[in-house]
Design a protein around this motif. Structure first.
Motif, PDB file in Angstrom:
ATOM      1  N   THR A   1       0.937  -1.046  -0.025  1.00  0.00           N
ATOM      2  CA  THR A   1      -0.184  -0.091   0.047  1.00  0.00           C
ATOM      3  C   THR A   1       0.717   1.434   0.081  1.00  0.00           C
TER       4      THR A   1
ATOM      5  N   THR B   1      -4.783   6.629   0.435  1.00  0.00           N
ATOM      6  CA  THR B   1      -3.978   5.626   0.296  1.00  0.00           C
ATOM      7  C   THR B   1      -4.442   4.855  -1.014  1.00  0.00           C
ATOM      8  N   LYS B   2      -3.496   3.914  -1.585  1.00  0.00           N
ATOM      9  CA  LYS B   2      -3.990   3.015  -2.802  1.00  0.00           C
ATOM     10  C   LYS B   2      -3.139   1.798  -2.703  1.00  0.00           C
ATOM     11  N   THR B   3      -3.830   0.768  -2.645  1.00  0.00           N
ATOM     12  CA  THR B   3      -3.141  -0.732  -2.650  1.00  0.00           C
ATOM     13  C   THR B   3      -2.443  -1.002  -4.217  1.00  0.00           C
TER      14      THR B   3
END
Length: 115
Positions: free
Chosen positions: A33, A50-52
């Motif tokens: 992440t 956030t971005k996985t």
């Protein structure tokens, strides 16, 4: 050793835009992440977005509809497009990389929104 290098901060007028970038180097797990946090003077550090690596995103309510997080997995780079900036967005913005069980922080980049 993992390193995070941020760029793109600066001074912008209210209503303006900025784009932050954060490039990770070193031994990067494919599942991770990446995201952004910020800390204003006298306040606690807070999540921005956030971005996985699989595409799931999470935004703070205060930035929804104005900020967009994206990433280039091949380059281990995460971006934060910030539009319609407000004075209350002024803070040091920190890049975050989480590769369970490890977590890493960037050095921070200053974003100042002021006329």
């Amino acid at each position: 050793q993992v390193q995070l290098v941020e760029s793109g901060g600066g001074l912008v007028q209210p209503g303006g835009s900025l784009r932050l970038s954060c490039a990770a180097s070193g031994s990067i797990f494919s599942i991770n992440t990446m995201g952004w946090y910020r800390q204003a003077p006298g306040k606690q550090r807070e999540l921005v977005a956030t971005k996985t690596s699989t595409g799931s995103t999470n935004y703070a309510d205060s930035v929804k509809g104005r900020f967009t997080i994206s990433r280039d997995n091949a380059k281990n780079t995460v971006y934060l497009q910030m539009n319609s900036l407000k004075p209350e967005d002024t803070a040091v913005y920190y890049c975050r990389l989480i590769m369970i069980p490890y977590g890493y922080w960037g050095q921070g980049t200053q974003v100042t929104v002021s006329s």
